[in-house]
Design an enzyme around this catalytic site. Structure first.
Site, mmCIF file in Angstrom:
data_model
loop_
_atom_site.group_PDB
_atom_site.id
_atom_site.type_symbol
_atom_site.label_atom_id
_atom_site.label_comp_id
_atom_site.label_asym_id
_atom_site.label_seq_id
_atom_site.Cartn_x
_atom_site.Cartn_y
_atom_site.Cartn_z
ATOM 1 N N GLU A 1 2.031 5.052 -4.273
ATOM 2 C CA GLU A 1 1.969 5.963 -5.441
ATOM 3 C C GLU A 1 3.270 6.740 -5.621
ATOM 4 O O GLU A 1 3.592 7.030 -6.792
ATOM 5 C CB GLU A 1 0.792 6.937 -5.269
ATOM 6 C CG GLU A 1 -0.569 6.275 -5.324
ATOM 7 C CD GLU A 1 -0.879 5.391 -4.099
ATOM 8 O OE1 GLU A 1 -0.383 5.740 -3.013
ATOM 9 O OE2 GLU A 1 -1.572 4.389 -4.252
ATOM 10 N N ASP B 1 0.830 -1.219 0.000
ATOM 11 C CA ASP B 1 0.000 0.000 0.000
ATOM 12 C C ASP B 1 0.860 1.263 0.000
ATOM 13 O O ASP B 1 2.071 1.211 0.179
ATOM 14 C CB ASP B 1 -0.932 -0.034 1.235
ATOM 15 C CG ASP B 1 -2.006 1.027 1.180
ATOM 16 O OD1 ASP B 1 -2.333 1.502 0.072
ATOM 17 O OD2 ASP B 1 -2.530 1.402 2.249
ATOM 18 N N ASP C 1 -9.480 3.345 -1.812
ATOM 19 C CA ASP C 1 -10.423 3.795 -0.788
ATOM 20 C C ASP C 1 -11.753 4.282 -1.364
ATOM 21 O O ASP C 1 -12.023 5.485 -1.414
ATOM 22 C CB ASP C 1 -9.779 4.895 0.056
ATOM 23 C CG ASP C 1 -8.514 4.398 0.737
ATOM 24 O OD1 ASP C 1 -8.344 3.165 0.839
ATOM 25 O OD2 ASP C 1 -7.706 5.238 1.162
HETATM 26 C C1 GLC Z 1 -4.908 3.325 2.867
HETATM 27 C C2 GLC Z 1 -5.421 2.064 2.198
HETATM 28 C C3 GLC Z 1 -6.470 1.414 3.078
HETATM 29 C C4 GLC Z 1 -5.869 1.119 4.447
HETATM 30 C C5 GLC Z 1 -5.311 2.388 5.057
HETATM 31 C C6 GLC Z 1 -4.550 2.122 6.348
HETATM 32 O O1 GLC Z 1 -5.907 4.268 2.954
HETATM 33 O O2 GLC Z 1 -5.934 2.338 0.930
HETATM 34 O O3 GLC Z 1 -6.946 0.243 2.487
HETATM 35 O O4 GLC Z 1 -6.842 0.569 5.265
HETATM 36 O O5 GLC Z 1 -4.419 3.022 4.156
HETATM 37 O O6 GLC Z 1 -3.466 1.307 6.132
#
Ligand code: GLC
Length: 649
Positions: free
Chosen positions: A310, A307, A410
């Site tokens: 980007e 995650d 999200d």
């Molecule tokens: C980002 C991710 C989400 C996750 C959050 C905390 O917003 O897209 O899926 O729960 O970070 O890690």
């Protein structure tokens, strides 16, 4: 037939793996080169359809929109937002002339597709270094398959990754995971994995476990694996600046982090506070990062979730304007948005990569960063684990579909985002991301029972089927809601369809084909062209999910005679139907799908975990004579299309 025209001196992006003949001419498009950009223009016919662009807002037919490939951490999934987390610069023009284009550039790239009725396709690459691939073919599906073959066979997840997954930002201690397992077990709901969001970490630092809340990660992994459940930790792109921490120290010592303007390590703040970003453009840094996953594999983890790649930046050493983070930003207006965009540009212009000797300014290659993180993890895990692993990422670029899957970030618990999920699936498949899905039920906001049931009923067909919710939202686990029989019905259907879903997925991925397709890719029937809320799933299945609040059914178009199958929790009822429009009732908790004439769909027994998967006693639904079932142990890397048995009725 695919050819490439090279402009300037582009970096290798790794998107296309086939050897493609070069050509000097650009067909169809007018090209103009300016100081910092190259612009391509094509006059669209009024009836032309434009497909592609993967993870973008808008419809499957991209006409009418303005889209920007510039990977962005954004929870604003609205049509007015031109950029999401990924850059998938492949499109197909279908109409007066039919052709495919892939703008292989990791720099910002803008697409105006008949925007405000301009009647033109205008693509502006904010770089003069680019490879433009041109793909010839008669029909969109043919162009797409040529393209998918050129970008190489897709990522192959283990079979358990086709099970149901539960997730939430907020599971913060061992007991939370045990409760989730118990919640599913008590209601007889199937489950295969639970994701561990950043709360498992110590200070939100990758490659750590909070010592009090997770005192025994290995024990927890084993305890849950005994009950058939795998844990899937999140790994963020930024490495927390934590003197004394072995990962941080080895990254620093090895020179594996991105550089700032002064030559130091670039500092950006994300969840853990100050971090350094690994320089995924560098081979040694990728190897170093991939090796770090040993921390998890030693505990027995076999699935990962990448995650913030980007990369997301809350604020940096140069700009502090993003300090509030995205939750608060959601409530602040346009001015704040502009400020953020400026800060983001400033940040991305102020750090550098060392691509094995070639210095690159991040801004110019921004869209490739997340894809290279996926590559680093995938290559590392390939060495660390003897079998296939689950890996999915938020940010991506075409080609990353060979290394892992993606999820669409999200979203919000609202009906429009269920429809967006339906539209995204074929577009992502066109760009080589077969293993994908959205946060089922929605991430932001609160999900209600009806929306969750309808969303699950669609997610039954998406390879990644994960219920994920944001922090501070209402409980969204299926077992928290009244009327468990409806949830059990839908979750059980997923597992009964596994022989088909797994087999079709594996064949498509290995052959360079799509798993979820628009109807227009299969039927030469003008009626299907505007239908974007029905999809083909594999070769023997058409779906028509209910995506409207309060609806008790929907209108469905059958482009040929089909068997309508109604699943009501423990039985399949089949009904033959002729071609044409039908009004179909779909009560909550039921799922209705369609098998084209002459096709078969194998269904298995009701199971609650992929460990119970077997293909011994399959029921064959539909009117066909035979079905080609792909089989393997669900883990081996030696997947091949020889592993097919023909089932006959
Ligand atoms: C980002 C991710 C989400 C996750 C959050 C905390 O917003 O897209 O899926 O729960 O970070 O890690």
């Amino acid at each position: 037939m695919i050819t490439v025209k090279v402009f300037g001196d582009p970096i290798p992006t790794g998107a296309v793996t086939a050897t493609v003949p070069q050509r000097d001419r650009v067909e169809h498009l007018q090209v103009s080169v300016a100081e910092k950009t190259i612009t391509f223009v094509y006059k669209l016919g009024t009836e032309d359809v434009v497909y592609g662009l993967g993870e973008t807002m808008g419809r499957v037919n991209k006409r009418g929109g303005h889209y920007i490939s510039f990977n962005t951490d954004t929870a604003e999934h609205e049509d007015s937002n031109p950029s999401l987390y990924a850059s998938h610069n492949f499109l197909i023009v279908w109409g007066r002339e039919t052709f495919g284009l892939f703008f292989d550039s990791p720099a910002k790239t803008e697409f105006w597709v008949d925007h405000q009725g301009s009647g033109e396709l205008r693509v502006v690459c904010h770089s003069r270094d680019l490879r433009l691939y041109q793909i010839a073919g008669e029909r969109p599906y043919e162009i797409c398959r040529t393209f998918l073959k050129a970008i190489g066979p897709g990522y192959l997840p283990p079979r358990w990754a086709f099970g149901y997954g539960q997730s939430r930002f907020g599971y913060a201690k061992e007991q939370d995971f045990l409760d989730v397992v118990r919640g599913h077990e008590e209601k007889g709901f199937p489950l295969d994995y639970i994701c561990m969001d950043i709360d498992y970490m110590d200070g939100f630092a990758d490659f750590t476990f909070h010592p009090q809340r997770f005192p025994d990660p290995k024990g927890l992994v084993e305890k849950l694996k005994d009950r058939g459940i795998r844990l899937v930790p999140i790994v963020d792109a930024g490495i927390k600046i934590a003197p004394g921490d072995p990962v941080y120290e080895s990254g620093l010592k090895g020179g594996h982090f991105c550089r700032d303007r002064e030559g130091g390590c670039f500092r950006a703040a994300v969840w853990p506070g100050w971090t350094h970003f690994p320089d995924f453009f560098n081979t040694k840094a990728r190897e170093w990062f991939g090796k770090q996953y040993k921390f998890y594999t030693d505990f027995g983890f076999e699935g990962f979730w990448n995650d913030m790649n980007e990369p997301a930046i809350f604020y940096s050493q140069y700009s502090r304007t993003k300090k509030l983070g995205f939750f608060l930003d959601m409530f602040l207006g346009e001015k704040r948005k502009e400020e953020k965009a400026r800060a983001m540009e400033r940040d991305y212009k102020s750090f550098y990569h060392d691509m094995d000797g070639r210095r690159l300014r991040h801004y110019d290659v921004h869209d490739l960063y997340g894809a290279l993180m996926t590559r680093a993890s995938s290559e590392g895990l390939r060495k660390l684990l003897p079998h296939r692993f689950l890996l999915f990422s938020r940010s991506s670029y075409i080609g990353a579909g060979r290394y892992g899957g993606i999820w669409t970030g999200d979203n919000t618990s609202k009906w429009e985002h269920l429809l967006l999920n339906v539209r995204h699936m074929p577009s992502l498949n066109m760009c080589g991301f077969l293993y994908s899905g959205a946060d089922t039920g929605g991430f932001m906001g609160n999900c209600d029972r009806e929306l969750l049931l309808r969303w699950l009923a669609f997610s039954v067909f998406t390879p990644l089927m994960r219920n994920h919710a944001g922090k501070f939202t209402k409980d969204q686990e299926a077992y928290r809601f009244e009327g468990p029989e409806d949830f059990r019905s839908i979750l059980t259907l997923r597992y009964r369809l596994l022989p088909y879903l797994y087999s079709e997925f594996m064949k498509a991925s290995l052959e360079g084909d799509m798993f979820m397709k628009p109807l227009s890719f299969v039927y030469e029937d003008p009626t299907v062209v505007p239908i974007e809320d029905q999809l083909m799933v594999g070769d023997s299945l058409m779906i028509a999910p209910v995506v409207t609040q309060g609806a008790t059914g929907r209108r469905v178009y059958l482009p040929e005679p089909m068997t309508m199958v109604r699943w009501d929790g423990d039985t399949f009822t089949c009904e033959a139907m002729d071609r044409g429009w039908r009004e179909i009732s779909v009560p909550l908790g039921q799922v209705v799908f369609f098998i084209p004439e002459g096709k078969l769909l194998p269904v298995g027994k009701a199971i609650t975990n992929t460990a119970q998967y077997d293909t011994e006693d399959l029921t064959l639904l539909g009117t066909g004579n035979s079905y080609r079932l792909y089989t393997d142990d669900g883990l081996t890397h030696h997947c091949d299309l020889q592993n097919i048995v023909t089932l006959t009725k």
